[in-house]
Design an enzyme around this catalytic site. Sequence first.
Site, mmCIF file in Angstrom:
data_model
loop_
_atom_site.group_PDB
_atom_site.id
_atom_site.type_symbol
_atom_site.label_atom_id
_atom_site.label_comp_id
_atom_site.label_asym_id
_atom_site.label_seq_id
_atom_site.Cartn_x
_atom_site.Cartn_y
_atom_site.Cartn_z
ATOM 1 C CB CYS A 1 -0.927 0.022 1.211
ATOM 2 S SG CYS A 1 -2.281 -1.116 1.029
HETATM 3 N N1 CO8 Z 1 -20.028 -9.474 7.565
HETATM 4 C C1 CO8 Z 1 -20.560 -9.587 8.808
HETATM 5 N N2 CO8 Z 1 -19.816 -9.782 9.924
HETATM 6 C C2 CO8 Z 1 -18.474 -9.852 9.776
HETATM 7 C C3 CO8 Z 1 -17.851 -9.754 8.499
HETATM 8 C C4 CO8 Z 1 -18.680 -9.556 7.369
HETATM 9 N N3 CO8 Z 1 -18.169 -9.433 6.128
HETATM 10 N N4 CO8 Z 1 -16.523 -9.874 8.664
HETATM 11 C C5 CO8 Z 1 -16.293 -10.048 9.967
HETATM 12 N N5 CO8 Z 1 -17.466 -10.043 10.641
HETATM 13 C C6 CO8 Z 1 -17.679 -10.223 12.097
HETATM 14 C C7 CO8 Z 1 -16.549 -10.974 12.740
HETATM 15 O O1 CO8 Z 1 -16.761 -12.353 12.665
HETATM 16 C C8 CO8 Z 1 -16.609 -10.462 14.175
HETATM 17 O O2 CO8 Z 1 -17.645 -11.134 14.854
HETATM 18 P P1 CO8 Z 1 -17.483 -11.456 16.441
HETATM 19 O O3 CO8 Z 1 -17.415 -10.114 17.112
HETATM 20 O O4 CO8 Z 1 -18.728 -12.219 16.726
HETATM 21 O O5 CO8 Z 1 -16.227 -12.232 16.576
HETATM 22 C C9 CO8 Z 1 -17.052 -9.008 14.002
HETATM 23 O O6 CO8 Z 1 -17.681 -8.936 12.723
HETATM 24 C C10 CO8 Z 1 -15.900 -8.041 14.069
HETATM 25 O O7 CO8 Z 1 -14.851 -8.484 13.173
HETATM 26 P P2 CO8 Z 1 -13.444 -7.744 13.061
HETATM 27 O O8 CO8 Z 1 -12.849 -7.595 14.417
HETATM 28 O O9 CO8 Z 1 -12.613 -8.409 12.016
HETATM 29 O O10 CO8 Z 1 -13.932 -6.311 12.505
HETATM 30 P P3 CO8 Z 1 -13.229 -4.942 12.581
HETATM 31 O O11 CO8 Z 1 -14.094 -3.993 13.298
HETATM 32 O O12 CO8 Z 1 -11.793 -5.024 12.981
HETATM 33 O O13 CO8 Z 1 -13.236 -4.489 11.021
HETATM 34 C C11 CO8 Z 1 -11.703 -4.371 9.163
HETATM 35 C C12 CO8 Z 1 -12.577 -5.264 10.047
HETATM 36 C C13 CO8 Z 1 -12.618 -3.440 8.383
HETATM 37 C C14 CO8 Z 1 -10.907 -5.247 8.209
HETATM 38 C C15 CO8 Z 1 -10.763 -3.524 10.065
HETATM 39 O O14 CO8 Z 1 -10.119 -4.324 10.996
HETATM 40 C C16 CO8 Z 1 -9.681 -2.772 9.286
HETATM 41 O O15 CO8 Z 1 -9.968 -1.972 8.413
HETATM 42 N N6 CO8 Z 1 -8.409 -3.015 9.646
HETATM 43 C C17 CO8 Z 1 -7.292 -2.373 8.989
HETATM 44 C C18 CO8 Z 1 -7.065 -3.019 7.687
HETATM 45 C C19 CO8 Z 1 -5.964 -2.376 6.906
HETATM 46 O O16 CO8 Z 1 -5.708 -1.202 6.938
HETATM 47 N N7 CO8 Z 1 -5.286 -3.185 6.153
HETATM 48 C C20 CO8 Z 1 -4.308 -2.745 5.267
HETATM 49 C C21 CO8 Z 1 -4.279 -3.751 4.207
HETATM 50 S S1 CO8 Z 1 -3.935 -3.126 2.698
HETATM 51 C C22 CO8 Z 1 -2.269 -3.295 2.310
HETATM 52 O O17 CO8 Z 1 -1.388 -3.187 3.079
HETATM 53 C C23 CO8 Z 1 -1.992 -3.615 0.908
HETATM 54 C C24 CO8 Z 1 -1.770 -5.063 0.770
HETATM 55 C C25 CO8 Z 1 -1.623 -5.412 -0.663
HETATM 56 C C26 CO8 Z 1 -2.889 -5.258 -1.453
HETATM 57 C C27 CO8 Z 1 -3.629 -6.527 -1.561
HETATM 58 C C28 CO8 Z 1 -4.784 -6.408 -2.539
HETATM 59 C C29 CO8 Z 1 -5.685 -7.626 -2.552
#
Ligand code: CO8
Length: 373
Positions: free
Chosen positions: A156
Site C-alpha cells: 500500500c
Molecule cells: N459481515 C458480517 N460480519 C463480519 C464480516 C462480514 N463481512 N466480517 C467479519 N465479521 C464479524 C466478525 O466475525 C466479528 O464477529 P465477532 O465479534 O462475533 O467475533 C465481528 O464482525 C468483528 O470483526 P473484526 O474484528 O474483524 O472487525 P473490525 O471492526 O476489525 O473491522 C476491518 C474489520 C474493516 C478489516 C478492520 O479491521 C480494518 O480496516 N483493519 C485495517 C485493515 C488495513 O488497513 N489493512 C491494510 C491492508 S492493505 C495493504 O497493506 C496492501 C496489501 C496489498 C494489497 C492486496 C490487494 C488484494
Amino acid sequence: MYTPAITGTGVFTPPETITNDELVKAFNAYVDLYNAENAEAIAAGEVEAKEYSSSEFIFKASGIEQRYVMEKDGILDPTRMYPHFRQRSDDEPGIMTEIALKACKTALDQAGIGGEDIDLVICAASNMERAYPAVAIEIQKELGAGGFAFDMNVACSSATFGIQAAADMIRAGSVRRAIVVNPEITSGHLEWRDRDCHFIFGDVATATVLEREEDAKGDHWIVRSTRCATQFSNNIRNNNGFLRRNRPDGMKDRRDMQFMQNGRKVFKEVVPMVSAHIQQHMADTGVVAGDLRRMWLHQANKAMNDFIGRKVLGRDPEAGEQPNILQDYANTSSAGSIIAFSKHSEDMQKGDIGLICSFGAGYSVGSVIVERA
Ligand code: CO8
C-alpha cells in the site's frame, strides 16, 4: 541540487462498480453452495460452516460503499469468485500497462508534457502481473519515454516510496522528469471467498508526474520533504511467489496464495505507527499542525483515518481537511492517497501545505509534504 515538484496527477477509474449489496448477495450465495457441498463434514465437525456477510457490517466497519473493478461477472459468480481476464499475447501490452497508460495520459496532459519528455518510469504497485520484463519498462516503451524504468513493490505504500525515489533523483539531477504510476488490480489477488476481507479492495490506476520546479509549465506542488519507514509484520501477508510450484501443495488452491490479514491487529498497530511517523516528519521539517491545510491519507478504513487525523491535528478534522474517497473506491492499495490528492487539491492556494501519506503491508509508511506553488 534541484527542487522537485509534482506537476500532474491522473486517475483511471475502471468501468464496473460493485455495491456492497451486490457483493454480499453473491458472497452469501457462495456460502450456501459451500455449506451444502460440505454438509456432511460440517455435521461431523470436520469443517467449519461459513457465515453470511452483511452490507451493514461492511459500511460500519470500514466506511466502504462500493468498489470499482476491471471485471465484475467473475467476482459475482458464486461458483468462481474472481475476475475473468483474457490471455494476452506477449506482443501486446499487459493489463497493468493498459490501465497505467490511461492514468499517465491524464497526468502528462495536466503537466503539459508528452511521454517522450519522461526519463524515469517507476511502476509502483502491490503486485506485478509477471516477474519480468518489468511492467515499468513496457510502460516506458508505450509512452515513448527515454531514460530508464523499474518496478517496485511496497504494498500500500508503493506510491509514496516511488515519489520519494523519483524526487530524490530529480533533486540530485540524475533524472529530469519522472512518472510514478500505480496500476492496482487488487481484484486479482483478493480472496473474494473470505468474509473477513472480501469487501476491502477495488481496482484503479493513478499516476504522478514529477519534474524540476524550474521546468513546471503551470500550477504545481513543491515536494518539500519525503520520508519512508518500514517495520516487519506478518499481519498482512501473501505467500504467492516464484517458489510456489517447488513446495508441497504449492499448486493447490491455498488460502495463503491470496491477500491475508489480521485486520484488527493491523488497525491497532498501524494507527499509532502512522500518527507518530507523520508527527515526527512534520516536526523535523518545521511544519506545525496549524500549517497543514490538508491530509490525503491512505484509503483503507474511515475510522483509521479519523484517528490519525485527530492525533496529528490535535482536534477533530474539519470537513474537507482530510478527504476520503474509500466510500466510492474502497481500498485501492498504493493508489488511494493519490486518488484523494488528485481529486481534492485543486482548490488549494499558493503557499498552502498538505501531506500525502500511505501505509500498509510491511508494515510500511510513506509521507510526502507538499506546498502549492
Ligand atoms: N459481515 C458480517 N460480519 C463480519 C464480516 C462480514 N463481512 N466480517 C467479519 N465479521 C464479524 C466478525 O466475525 C466479528 O464477529 P465477532 O465479534 O462475533 O467475533 C465481528 O464482525 C468483528 O470483526 P473484526 O474484528 O474483524 O472487525 P473490525 O471492526 O476489525 O473491522 C476491518 C474489520 C474493516 C478489516 C478492520 O479491521 C480494518 O480496516 N483493519 C485495517 C485493515 C488495513 O488497513 N489493512 C491494510 C491492508 S492493505 C495493504 O497493506 C496492501 C496489501 C496489498 C494489497 C492486496 C490487494 C488484494
